[in-house]
Design a protein around this motif. Structure first.
Motif, short mmCIF file in Angstrom:
data_model
loop_
_atom_site.label_atom_id
_atom_site.label_comp_id
_atom_site.label_asym_id
_atom_site.label_seq_id
_atom_site.Cartn_x
_atom_site.Cartn_y
_atom_site.Cartn_z
N LEU A 61 16.16 5.10 -5.97
CA LEU A 61 17.47 5.74 -6.03
C LEU A 61 18.42 4.96 -6.93
O LEU A 61 19.19 5.54 -7.71
CB LEU A 61 18.06 5.86 -4.63
CG LEU A 61 17.46 6.93 -3.71
CD1 LEU A 61 17.94 6.74 -2.28
CD2 LEU A 61 17.81 8.32 -4.20
N THR A 62 18.36 3.64 -6.84
CA THR A 62 19.22 2.80 -7.68
C THR A 62 18.93 3.01 -9.16
O THR A 62 19.85 3.12 -9.98
CB THR A 62 19.02 1.32 -7.31
OG1 THR A 62 19.39 1.12 -5.94
CG2 THR A 62 19.87 0.42 -8.20
N THR B 278 28.83 10.98 -10.02
CA THR B 278 28.10 10.10 -9.11
C THR B 278 27.61 10.88 -7.89
O THR B 278 26.46 10.73 -7.46
CB THR B 278 29.00 8.93 -8.66
OG1 THR B 278 29.44 8.20 -9.81
CG2 THR B 278 28.26 8.00 -7.72
N ALA B 279 28.49 11.69 -7.32
CA ALA B 279 28.12 12.48 -6.15
C ALA B 279 27.01 13.47 -6.48
O ALA B 279 26.05 13.64 -5.71
CB ALA B 279 29.34 13.22 -5.61
N LYS B 280 27.10 14.14 -7.62
CA LYS B 280 26.08 15.10 -8.02
C LYS B 280 24.73 14.42 -8.26
O LYS B 280 23.67 14.94 -7.88
CB LYS B 280 26.52 15.84 -9.28
CG LYS B 280 27.58 16.89 -9.07
CD LYS B 280 27.88 17.59 -10.39
CE LYS B 280 28.86 18.73 -10.23
NZ LYS B 280 29.14 19.40 -11.52
N ALA B 281 24.77 13.26 -8.93
CA ALA B 281 23.53 12.54 -9.22
C ALA B 281 22.82 12.13 -7.93
O ALA B 281 21.59 12.23 -7.82
CB ALA B 281 23.83 11.32 -10.07
N LEU B 282 23.59 11.68 -6.93
CA LEU B 282 22.99 11.30 -5.65
C LEU B 282 22.34 12.51 -4.97
O LEU B 282 21.22 12.43 -4.47
CB LEU B 282 24.05 10.70 -4.74
CG LEU B 282 23.58 10.32 -3.33
CD1 LEU B 282 22.59 9.16 -3.40
CD2 LEU B 282 24.77 9.96 -2.44
N ALA B 283 23.05 13.63 -4.98
CA ALA B 283 22.52 14.84 -4.35
C ALA B 283 21.23 15.29 -5.01
O ALA B 283 20.26 15.67 -4.33
CB ALA B 283 23.57 15.95 -4.40
N ILE C 159 17.98 13.04 -4.14
CA ILE C 159 17.28 13.14 -2.85
C ILE C 159 16.67 14.53 -2.64
O ILE C 159 15.93 14.73 -1.68
CB ILE C 159 18.21 12.79 -1.67
CG1 ILE C 159 19.26 13.89 -1.44
CG2 ILE C 159 18.86 11.46 -1.85
CD1 ILE C 159 20.01 13.71 -0.14
N GLY C 160 16.96 15.46 -3.53
CA GLY C 160 16.30 16.76 -3.46
C GLY C 160 16.61 17.59 -2.24
O GLY C 160 15.83 18.45 -1.86
N GLY C 161 17.75 17.35 -1.60
CA GLY C 161 18.11 18.12 -0.41
C GLY C 161 19.07 19.25 -0.74
O GLY C 161 19.38 19.52 -1.90
N GLN C 162 19.54 19.91 0.30
CA GLN C 162 20.52 20.97 0.12
C GLN C 162 21.87 20.35 -0.24
O GLN C 162 22.27 19.34 0.34
CB GLN C 162 20.65 21.79 1.40
CG GLN C 162 19.38 22.52 1.81
CD GLN C 162 19.53 23.20 3.17
OE1 GLN C 162 20.28 22.74 4.02
NE2 GLN C 162 18.81 24.28 3.36
N VAL C 163 22.56 20.96 -1.17
CA VAL C 163 23.84 20.44 -1.65
C VAL C 163 24.94 21.46 -1.39
O VAL C 163 24.79 22.64 -1.71
CB VAL C 163 23.77 20.10 -3.15
CG1 VAL C 163 25.11 19.53 -3.62
CG2 VAL C 163 22.65 19.12 -3.43
N SER D 275 13.00 12.58 -0.52
CA SER D 275 13.29 13.87 0.13
C SER D 275 14.29 13.66 1.25
O SER D 275 14.50 12.53 1.72
CB SER D 275 12.01 14.49 0.69
OG SER D 275 11.49 13.70 1.76
N ALA D 276 14.89 14.75 1.68
CA ALA D 276 15.84 14.66 2.78
C ALA D 276 15.16 14.15 4.05
O ALA D 276 15.74 13.35 4.80
CB ALA D 276 16.47 16.04 3.03
#
Length: 331
Positions: A20-21, A61-66, A69-73, A210-211
């Motif tokens: 993730l980093t 930053t928020a979008k990149a994190l979402a 992780i491949g989860g629901q945004v 993944s989530a």
């Protein structure tokens, strides 16, 4: 006493943290401390508040994190006319069946991007209180659980800019950490110009976990070993903020819980299965500063909350002796 995580569990969390980093670092150039804090808050099961002037990369930053992780945004653009139901969802009456059917709002997602949260009214901001603390939404007397994991990544502009409202104390206290994004160095800013001249950096962000994995990793993080002296150190730091003459509102018990939990996430990210005093010290400012309010004397003297916390860190004794276990994940 909870069971301590096994070596393979710790290794798995460390691997995910590094992936993730690296993924976020490709988008958020030149701000490793921001990336490190964002990943740690995610693994600790907390919520993150990103604050700074417009255009420095808070929403990116928020979008990149979402995406990583491949989860629901869920994306919520906070505006003065936004209503609480626009956040949590509403019950709609169906004339054919003569009953109410709940229509979930954007908060029903693994990562909720609350963009410019302090542009909405305090009433609408408070719609997130139950969501962030209890991971559920109650509408018309019916409780609806939120997905697991559930993380709010909120962005806000500095209070005082046109159209902003100060976040209530209860709302700020629910954010595990606050990060000041800041401007990149000239070299990194030049690199951003060259990269974004031909493509959107978010287009290259692909899921690295993944989530479901993040949900499991969060349970592992909570089981990371923290010695009694580390816990006493956290309590001493928190209590020192309540007794400091330059603060009229100190840190809550929730702040101490989240400080220790975030320190555990940092420890695992560094490949350790135990918390060190350094982990706690690294997180004192981002975890505690946004929860504190300066006293009238502090305002008159021009003393900031950051300066006060620096004094607290300098005066609270650092634990010595045995604070670790033998296991360490190889780098």
């Amino acid at each position: 006493m909870h069971s301590l995580p096994a070596r393979p569990e710790v290794e798995a969390v460390t691997h995910t943290a590094r992936a993730l980093t690296e993924s976020l670092g490709d988008v958020v150039r030149g701000r490793p401390a921001l990336v490190r804090l964002t990943v740690s808050v995610l693994l600790a099961g907390g919520h993150l508040l990103l604050e700074d002037v417009p255009g420095v990369g808070k929403t990116t930053t928020a979008k990149a994190l979402a995406q990583a992780i491949g989860g629901q945004v869920g994306r919520i653009q906070f505006t003065p006319d936004l209503l609480p139901g626009d956040v949590t969802g509403v019950s709609i009456y169906h004339t054919e069946t003569h009953d109410l059917q709940f229509r979930p709002g954007p908060v029903f997602a693994h990562v909720v991007i609350a963009d410019e949260i302090n542009r909405a009214s305090p009433k609408t901001q408070s719609a997130l209180l139950e969501c962030m603390q209890e991971r559920q939404v109650t509408v018309d007397g019916t409780t609806h659980p939120l997905p697991d994991p559930f993380m709010v990544v909120a962005t806000q502009n500095p209070v005082g800019m046109d159209g902003t409202y100060a976040l209530p104390e209860a709302q700020r206290d629910r954010f595990m950490a606050r990060a000041m994004v800041g401007y990149p160095d000239p070299e990194d800013e030049l690199d951003m110009l060259e990269r974004q001249e031909v493509a959107d950096p978010l287009a290259s962000v692909h899921p690295v976990t993944s989530a479901a994995e993040i949900a499991h990793h969060s349970t592992v993080v909570r089981r990371i070993y923290s010695a009694p002296s580390i816990k006493e150190y956290v309590v001493a730091l928190v209590r020192a903020t309540r007794e400091h003459p330059m603060l009229r509102l100190g840190a809550s018990p929730r702040a101490g819980i989240q400080l220790l939990r975030a320190a555990k996430a940092v420890a695992v990210s560094d490949g350790r299965d135990h918390v060190l005093p350094d982990d706690v010290q690294e997180l004192v400012l981002p975890v505690l500063a946004h929860r504190l309010l300066p006293s009238a004397d502090a305002r008159l003297a021009g003393s900031t909350v950051t300066e006060t916390l620096t004094q607290v860190l300098a005066h609270v004794p650092v634990p010595v002796g045995r604070t670790k276990r033998a296991l360490r994940v190889p780098v």
